[in-house]
Design an enzyme around this catalytic site. Structure first.
Site, PDB file in Angstrom:
ATOM      1  CG  ASP A 158      -2.041  -0.954   1.204  1.00 22.71           C
ATOM      2  OD1 ASP A 158      -2.241  -1.611   0.172  1.00 22.71           O
ATOM      3  OD2 ASP A 158      -2.754  -1.075   2.223  1.00 22.71           O
ATOM      4  NE  ARG A 211      -4.993  -1.574  -4.020  1.00 23.60           N
ATOM      5  CZ  ARG A 211      -4.531  -1.933  -2.811  1.00 23.60           C
ATOM      6  NH1 ARG A 211      -4.024  -1.021  -1.991  1.00 23.60           N
ATOM      7  NH2 ARG A 211      -4.569  -3.183  -2.439  1.00 23.60           N
TER       8      ARG A 211
HETATM    9  C1  LIG Z   1      -9.057  -1.392  -2.452  1.00 24.30           C
HETATM   10  C2  LIG Z   1      -8.592  -0.041  -1.995  1.00 24.30           C
HETATM   11  C3  LIG Z   1      -7.271   0.126  -1.627  1.00 24.30           C
HETATM   12  C4  LIG Z   1      -6.814   1.389  -1.223  1.00 24.30           C
HETATM   13  N1  LIG Z   1      -5.472   1.554  -0.949  1.00 24.30           N
HETATM   14  C5  LIG Z   1      -5.020   2.791  -0.665  1.00 24.30           C
HETATM   15  C6  LIG Z   1      -3.622   3.050  -0.490  1.00 24.30           C
HETATM   16  O1  LIG Z   1      -2.778   2.159  -0.567  1.00 24.30           O
HETATM   17  N2  LIG Z   1      -3.234   4.321  -0.207  1.00 24.30           N
HETATM   18  C7  LIG Z   1      -4.130   5.356  -0.109  1.00 24.30           C
HETATM   19  O2  LIG Z   1      -3.716   6.499   0.119  1.00 24.30           O
HETATM   20  N3  LIG Z   1      -5.454   5.136  -0.250  1.00 24.30           N
HETATM   21  C8  LIG Z   1      -5.918   3.898  -0.527  1.00 24.30           C
HETATM   22  N4  LIG Z   1      -7.266   3.701  -0.704  1.00 24.30           N
HETATM   23  C9  LIG Z   1      -8.231   4.787  -0.359  1.00 24.30           C
HETATM   24  C10 LIG Z   1      -8.462   5.711  -1.538  1.00 24.30           C
HETATM   25  O3  LIG Z   1      -7.295   6.464  -1.785  1.00 24.30           O
HETATM   26  C11 LIG Z   1      -9.631   6.673  -1.268  1.00 24.30           C
HETATM   27  O4  LIG Z   1      -9.374   7.419  -0.127  1.00 24.30           O
HETATM   28  C12 LIG Z   1     -10.972   5.986  -1.095  1.00 24.30           C
HETATM   29  O5  LIG Z   1     -11.113   4.895  -1.958  1.00 24.30           O
HETATM   30  C13 LIG Z   1     -12.125   6.979  -1.371  1.00 24.30           C
HETATM   31  O6  LIG Z   1     -12.060   7.428  -2.694  1.00 24.30           O
HETATM   32  P1  LIG Z   1     -13.077   6.946  -3.848  1.00 24.30           P
HETATM   33  O7  LIG Z   1     -12.292   6.804  -5.098  1.00 24.30           O
HETATM   34  O8  LIG Z   1     -13.748   5.703  -3.408  1.00 24.30           O
HETATM   35  O9  LIG Z   1     -14.096   8.080  -4.119  1.00 24.30           O
HETATM   36  P2  LIG Z   1     -14.622   9.387  -3.373  1.00 24.30           P
HETATM   37  O10 LIG Z   1     -14.556  10.450  -4.392  1.00 24.30           O
HETATM   38  O11 LIG Z   1     -13.948   9.596  -2.066  1.00 24.30           O
HETATM   39  O12 LIG Z   1     -16.119   8.977  -3.106  1.00 24.30           O
HETATM   40  C14 LIG Z   1     -17.023   8.679  -4.167  1.00 24.30           C
HETATM   41  C15 LIG Z   1     -18.229   7.951  -3.603  1.00 24.30           C
HETATM   42  O13 LIG Z   1     -17.823   6.663  -3.143  1.00 24.30           O
HETATM   43  C16 LIG Z   1     -18.504   6.336  -1.937  1.00 24.30           C
HETATM   44  N5  LIG Z   1     -17.535   6.248  -0.847  1.00 24.30           N
HETATM   45  C17 LIG Z   1     -16.219   6.584  -0.886  1.00 24.30           C
HETATM   46  N6  LIG Z   1     -15.631   6.359   0.317  1.00 24.30           N
HETATM   47  C18 LIG Z   1     -16.586   5.896   1.125  1.00 24.30           C
HETATM   48  C19 LIG Z   1     -16.605   5.490   2.495  1.00 24.30           C
HETATM   49  N7  LIG Z   1     -15.519   5.519   3.252  1.00 24.30           N
HETATM   50  N8  LIG Z   1     -17.783   5.061   3.024  1.00 24.30           N
HETATM   51  C20 LIG Z   1     -18.906   5.004   2.258  1.00 24.30           C
HETATM   52  N9  LIG Z   1     -18.943   5.379   0.956  1.00 24.30           N
HETATM   53  C21 LIG Z   1     -17.804   5.819   0.390  1.00 24.30           C
HETATM   54  C22 LIG Z   1     -19.521   7.437  -1.698  1.00 24.30           C
HETATM   55  O14 LIG Z   1     -20.711   7.104  -2.360  1.00 24.30           O
HETATM   56  C23 LIG Z   1     -18.865   8.622  -2.381  1.00 24.30           C
HETATM   57  O15 LIG Z   1     -19.779   9.611  -2.744  1.00 24.30           O
HETATM   58  C24 LIG Z   1      -7.729   2.468  -1.147  1.00 24.30           C
HETATM   59  C25 LIG Z   1      -9.053   2.286  -1.527  1.00 24.30           C
HETATM   60  C26 LIG Z   1      -9.491   1.063  -1.958  1.00 24.30           C
HETATM   61  C27 LIG Z   1     -10.905   0.929  -2.400  1.00 24.30           C
END
Ligand SMILES: Cc1cc2nc3c(=O)[nH]c(=O)nc-3n(C[C@H](O)[C@H](O)[C@H](O)COP(=O)(O)OP(=O)(O)OC[C@H]3O[C@@H](n4cnc5c(N)ncnc54)[C@H](O)[C@@H]3O)c2cc1C
Length: 338
Positions: A158, A211
């Site tokens: 990550d 990723r």
């Molecule tokens: C499999 C995976 C691995 C990840 N690994 C890392 C990593 O290594 N380093 C890192 O910095 N970040 C990591 N992340 C987190 C990522 O960077 C984002 O902070 C997170 O995914 C929220 O962004 P989004 O693209 O989902 O969309 P956003 O623009 O944040 O949200 C879009 C929509 O998605 C839904 N949503 C998003 N988050 C949530 C929540 N917490 N609860 C409920 N609904 C939600 C809502 O409907 C929201 O309106 C990871 C995320 C995933 C899914």
């Protein structure tokens, strides 16, 4: 905190304060406050000692043991989805703590093999010693990857704060190329960082297993886009690069970690326009978030992987999930009030 009975009361005050911040100043402020709280030791102490908080956090976390994670992976697999399991923990302070996490991850790889679930593993660099000494991270990852190779599995490193990107990428490349772990090891790139365009260009020419996510940490405007719209635009641009014919010729297998339907739609449209098969890439989402979207994509023939965290060190992970969607705060506060 001398009187543990006061935990829920203090917690409630903190949460109601956050609610008022959201009401007065909007989501950006609340997000900043929550990201601060995710790293504050006093808040961690307060919240992780509250059983009610765990009850709410368990919506996003499979449980405390590897067996809980394997059981969750089995359920996720039965819904047609793959899994990546994550032993929770970050920013450890001693080599002993890092060794404990390393041994748990090695054991997890064994459990995955023995149980036969469709799952790989994700690890945090700071959980394996990055902040103590990068050499410690390298040595611990070496041991973890050795077991991944023996059990025919893969490990994703990550990405954490922007200050760690160079070191993390350096260690990833060393393990991948010099130590020959090749496709057993992967890495993560965050679309909110300005540098990510260059990083993706380099990694795609190396055929890396990457990723792409938006990024979950508090970063200054000197290194990351302050506006969500710019991060979203960057995500789409980077995703298109990862799906390009050039990247695929180098052997890239792109993974897109997002719950954002606009991002998902942009990727699907680009892939269809370029006639890229649905199994040439995968979507990734977090355990407990957007279940219906996960299943819908799988039913349409896309590969979907669910990130399943487990362990007792759930506090920072949980608060970052609240920061991503402040509406989750109301769910939390509602449960506390009940
Ligand atoms: C499999 C995976 C691995 C990840 N690994 C890392 C990593 O290594 N380093 C890192 O910095 N970040 C990591 N992340 C987190 C990522 O960077 C984002 O902070 C997170 O995914 C929220 O962004 P989004 O693209 O989902 O969309 P956003 O623009 O944040 O949200 C879009 C929509 O998605 C839904 N949503 C998003 N988050 C949530 C929540 N917490 N609860 C409920 N609904 C939600 C809502 O409907 C929201 O309106 C990871 C995320 C995933 C899914």
């Amino acid at each position: 905190m001398k009187n543990p009975k006061r935990f829920p009361l203090v917690l409630l005050i903190v949460l109601l304060g956050s609610g008022l911040l959201l009401y007065w100043f909007g989501e950006r402020w609340l997000r900043a406050v929550l990201l601060y709280l995710s790293t504050a030791v006093w808040a961690q102490y307060l919240v992780s000692h509250t059983r009610l908080a765990w009850r709410v956090a368990s919506r996003f976390i499979a449980g405390e043991t590897a067996d809980d994670a394997i059981a969750a992976a089995r359920t996720v697999n039965s819904r047609g989805l793959s899994a990546t399991l994550n032993y929770l923990g970050e920013h450890v302070h001693t080599p002993q703590e890092a060794a404990y996490a390393r041994d748990e991850i090695v054991r997890l790889l064994d459990c995955i093999q023995q149980s036969g679930v469709d799952a790989n593993v994700s690890v945090k660099p700071s959980q394996l010693g990055l902040n103590i000494d990068p050499r410690l991270l390298y040595e611990n990852l070496h041991i973890v990857l050795n077991r991944a190779r023996q059990t025919n599995n893969r490990v994703r490193i990550d990405m954490e704060e922007s200050s760690t990107v160079d070191t993390t990428l350096g260690i990833y490349r060393r393990l991948r190329d010099e130590d020959g772990y090749g496709r057993h090891v992967g890495v993560v790139i965050q679309a909110y960082l300005y540098r990510s365009q260059q990083d993706i260009a380099a990694l795609m020419s190396e055929g890396a297993w990457v990723r792409l996510c938006k990024g979950a940490y508090a970063e200054p405007p000197e290194v990351a886009f302050p506006q969500k719209a710019d991060t979203d635009a960057s995500f789409v641009q980077l995703a298109q690069h990862m799906l390009s014919a050039d990247a695929r010729q180098h052997g890239a297998y792109p993974c897109f970690a997002t719950h954002d339907e606009t991002m998902v739609q942009a990727i699907r449209q680009f892939a269809q326009a370029q006639q890229i098969p649905a199994d040439a890439f995968e979507f990734q989402m977090l355990y407990g978030i957007r279940r219906e979207l996960q299943e819908q994509l799988a039913a349409q023939g896309y590969r979907v992987r669910v990130y399943i965290p487990y362990g007792t060190a759930w506090y920072p992970y949980f608060v970052r999930r609240l920061a991503e969607r402040p509406a989750n705060m109301w769910f939390f506060i509602g449960n506390l009030l009940r």
